[in-house]
Enzyme design. Structure first.
Site, mmCIF file in Angstrom:
data_model
loop_
_atom_site.group_PDB
_atom_site.id
_atom_site.type_symbol
_atom_site.label_atom_id
_atom_site.label_comp_id
_atom_site.label_asym_id
_atom_site.label_seq_id
_atom_site.Cartn_x
_atom_site.Cartn_y
_atom_site.Cartn_z
ATOM 1 N N GLY A 66 0.731 -1.255 0.090
ATOM 2 C CA GLY A 66 -0.247 -0.183 0.129
ATOM 3 C C GLY A 66 0.831 1.205 0.066
ATOM 4 N N GLY B 67 0.562 8.784 3.298
ATOM 5 C CA GLY B 67 1.250 9.838 3.379
ATOM 6 C C GLY B 67 2.383 9.719 3.805
ATOM 7 N N GLY C 242 4.687 6.915 2.896
ATOM 8 C CA GLY C 242 5.340 6.658 2.228
ATOM 9 C C GLY C 242 4.513 5.337 2.064
ATOM 10 N N ILE C 243 5.529 4.537 1.026
ATOM 11 C CA ILE C 243 5.127 2.927 0.539
ATOM 12 C C ILE C 243 5.709 1.952 1.073
ATOM 13 C CG2 ILE C 243 5.488 1.603 -1.404
ATOM 14 C CD1 ILE C 243 6.443 3.660 -3.412
ATOM 15 N N VAL C 244 4.972 0.530 1.885
ATOM 16 C CA VAL C 244 4.700 -0.264 2.697
ATOM 17 C C VAL C 244 5.542 -1.366 1.670
ATOM 18 C CG1 VAL C 244 3.639 -1.692 4.101
ATOM 19 C CG2 VAL C 244 3.544 0.510 4.281
ATOM 20 N N ASP D 18 -2.239 8.772 16.757
ATOM 21 C CA ASP D 18 -3.389 8.775 15.278
ATOM 22 C C ASP D 18 -3.413 7.048 14.810
ATOM 23 O OD1 ASP D 18 -4.793 8.727 12.818
ATOM 24 O OD2 ASP D 18 -2.571 8.307 11.832
#
Length: 717
Positions: free
Chosen positions: A422, A425, A427-429, A543
């Site tokens: 995925g 905001g 970053g990419i995982v 969060d």
């Protein structure tokens, strides 16, 4: 009774006749007083040898109908539910239950019932839920099961059932959950299994003795969620490539069978680590180490940006589309091989260059430099003039473990297969599957050029020290000017949001039973309570939302993204610093219980009302978010609810329903309406949720108090 009367009244024949008539008349009245369904249920009671809790004490033959009996629910005067779970009942199910034709739900789980499953039970053609797990029932599954055209939930796990599945089972086309694990079922799956039962959201056939090939049409079960568990059976033959058609977030467990041949590399099967296939010695090909006889290696490495040319915009590490032809695949293999070779040569050169520079620095600077470099295993080099002292302006190229049990290294990550899970905001995982070792989740924090290495090290090592069974563990990190990576344990069952609402764009999800929801609530509460009170510092997540709660193989929850917002800000180049976001950072003026403050979205439905008025995160923010998650688990609704033509957040909608005195069923997830015996627990959790979402933060309970309240509910079961 009449015999006793005769013995006591032998001297008076006329009196004897009258008493016998009265006796017979009274018995006739009793029998005529109870309707047919009540009589059938009394046959069930007669089959129970032990009832230590007195659960059947209210089942009285003198009643006109059984609707007031414990465990019985009626609609009008017809019995629609029989629910007596965990009552320690010892006995058997009678064959004479065919009068309960309005029966919709049967829940007799976790008792000590034995014997066969009576065919008369299936006379209730409208039966929707049959839950009998955790008993000692045996015999085969009667073919009459196919008459239950409305059956949605069949759970016979943890019994002693044997024999093959009747072919009539595929007539139950409305099945959403089929759970048969830990029995002695044998034989192959019925022909048309996957095609006919395409609505299944949960399928668990593990720990049986099923054999034969896995039907190719199992790939039609595109509504599956969680785990497709076919483990610990005797399935043989090849793995059908059609399993790749299953949703990518479904964990496919094929362990401990007799499967053979290459593992297909398409669709959902590409995302499986070696742990999904162990116990099948004749399987070959990636992700296993056992190569197929005529198969050449096909690497698909995960490479940080500073180790390979940047990919074009929009291209993930893996896009799921294989090469169309042999020539294209060969070209890709050659290019990748060249890049890897160049990288390895460059790393070797760089390593010796850094060692030489470090030795020179020690010789020139004497004791001071020796103390600086002593004990450092990573390769550290000056970024500016050699005469400058070591500072934050440092380039680091080594993977830094945060756990002594870490067995992977940078070289292992470079060679591993990687798949995009995925983008956000933060970053990419990626999901990274090393050749040797556990599957990992790797988060890229961006490509900024920030030089705040020491600050990053301090924060990331503090996060790495946080260890709890319900918090995702940070195992290692990597820092360079162009790349910052965080390496975590991989959690296989996706997010809580997907478990409640289904995958984005599909809406498909297997309904979570109340037991699973309660387990998730407890785990989140315990994880947050640990962060707030028992961790090395008193932390704030800041969060929390269902997207940041991941689920393990047994639906145990793991809180993720703890401290990631702070690290992203330090790493530089972070997209967080936008006008519609609040970057919350720890300062010396903040109290010690605020160690990490991730970025909080102003529009988030999980955000406490006071978060809009202050930049200082509070533990009460997490309590509020936890309360919203509880409401989401109870109602099954999204955090934004559409009410006629207007939208309102879930908290306001629940409060609106309470003010308008709406029926409880209007608030409840429709699936939970089937678990009628858990209503008191659900209402108790609703009260905890409403306390957590109080507008005044001082009126909200602590997370430890919320966790204790959930635990007390579980202990009552």
């Amino acid at each position: 009774m009449c015999q006793a009367l005769m013995a006591s009244s032998s001297s008076s024949p006329s009196r004897l006749s009258l008493l016998c008539l009265l006796c017979a008349g009274s018995l006739l009245l009793v029998v005529n007083g109870l309707n047919g369904e009540g009589t059938e249920l009394l046959s069930f009671k007669a089959g129970i040898r032990e009832d230590p809790g007195g659960s059947l004490a209210s089942w009285n033959s003198s009643d006109q109908d059984p609707c007031s009996w414990n465990g019985i629910t009626c609609r009008g005067v017809s019995v629609v539910a029989l629910s007596l779970p965990k009552k320690k009942l010892v006995g058997y199910l009678p064959s004479a239950l065919d009068s309960l034709q309005s029966l919709r739900h049967v829940n007799l789980r976790n008792n000590r019932l034995f014997g066969n499953l009576p065919a008369g039970l299936f006379a209730a053609r409208g039966l929707q839920s049959l839950v009998l797990y955790g008993n000692f029932l045996s015999g085969s599954l009667p073919p009459e099961i196919g008459q239950l055209l409305y059956l949605q939930n069949l759970d016979l796990s943890g019994n002693l059932f044997a024999g093959s599945l009747p072919t009539s089972l595929i007539q139950c086309k409305r099945l959403k959950a089929l759970v048969l694990d830990h029995n002695n079922f044998t034989g192959s799956l019925p022909l048309g299994f996957g095609t006919s039962l395409a609505g299944l959201g949960k399928l668990d056939l593990s720990y049986n003795r099923f054999d034969g090939p896995i039907p190719s049409d199992v790939g039609n079960l595109t509504r599956l969620q969680g785990t497709l568990d076919l483990s610990h059976n005797r399935f043989y033959g090849s793995i059908p490539p059609s399993l790749g058609n299953l949703p990518e977030k479904v964990y496919i467990d094929l362990t401990y069978n007799n499967l053979s041949g290459p593992i297909p590399q398409n669709g959902a099967l590409e995302n499986r680590g070696p742990t999904a296939f162990i116990g099948n010695p004749d399987l070959c090909g990636p992700p296993l180490k056992n190569p197929c006889p005529s198969e050449a290696p096909s690497p698909n490495p995960f490479l940080p940006n500073n180790y390979s040319p940047p990919a074009p915009e929009g291209n993930g590490t893996h896009n799921g589309n294989s090469s169309k032809g042999v020539s294209k695949a060969a070209i890709i293999a050659i290019v990748v091989g060249d890049v890897v070779g160049i990288v390895l040569v460059a790393l070797v050169f760089f390593y010796f260059y850094c060692k030489a520079a470090a030795s020179l620095g020690v010789e020139e600077d004497g004791g001071n430099s020796d103390r600086r470099l002593k004990g450092r295993k990573e390769c550290m080099c000056f970024r500016k003039e050699e005469s400058e002292t070591l500072s934050d302006n440092i380039e680091q190229y080594e993977l830094v473990p945060l756990d002594r049990h870490v067995t992977f290294d940078l070289d292992g990550l470079l060679k591993a297969s990687a798949y995009v899970l995925g983008k956000s905001g933060i970053g990419i995982v990626y999901k990274v599957v090393p050749d040797d070792g556990p599957t990992l989740a790797v988060r890229r924090l961006g490509e900024g050029g920030s030089q705040r290495l020491k600050e990053f090290q301090t924060e990331v090592e503090a996060i790495g020290r946080v260890r709890h069974p319900n918090i995702v563990t940070l195992r290692a990190y990597y820092w360079s000017i162009d790349e910052k990576l965080l390496i975590y344990d991989y959690i296989p069952n996706g997010s809580l949001s997907a478990a409640i609402h289904g995958r984005a764009g599909t809406g498909n999800s297997a309904p979570l039973p109340w037991e699973a929801r309660l387990k998730i609530m407890k785990g989140i509460a315990k994880g947050l309570a640990f962060l707030h009170e028992f961790s090395p510092k008193k932390y704030v997540h800041g969060d929390l939302k269902p997207n940041n709660v991941l689920l393990g193989l047994d639906m145990e929850p793991y809180i993720s993204d703890f401290g990631v917002g702070r690290l992203a800000n330090i790493a530089g180049g972070s997209p967080f610093l936008q006008s519609d976001r609040i970057a919350v950072e720890k300062t010396q003026s903040q109290p010690s219980d605020v160690a990490f403050g991730p970025v909080i979205s102003r529009g988030s439905c999980y955000q406490a009302p006071e978060a809009l008025k202050t930049l200082k995160p509070s533990q009460k923010w997490d309590v509020y978010a936890y309360g919203v998650i509880l409401l989401e688990l109870i109602s099954g609704r999204s955090p934004l609810v559409l009410l006629e033509t207007m939208e309102m957040d879930l908290v306001r909608w629940i409060q609106f329903c309470i003010e308008e005195k709406k029926p409880f069923l209007d608030v409840l997830d429709p699936f939970l309406a089937q678990e009628l015996d858990r209503e008191d627990e659900i209402i108790a959790v609703l009260k905890i949720a409403l306390a957590c979402v109080q507008a005044d933060p001082e009126k909200r309970p602590s997370m430890r108090h919320a966790a204790d309240s959930i635990q007390r509910l579980i202990n009552k079961n």
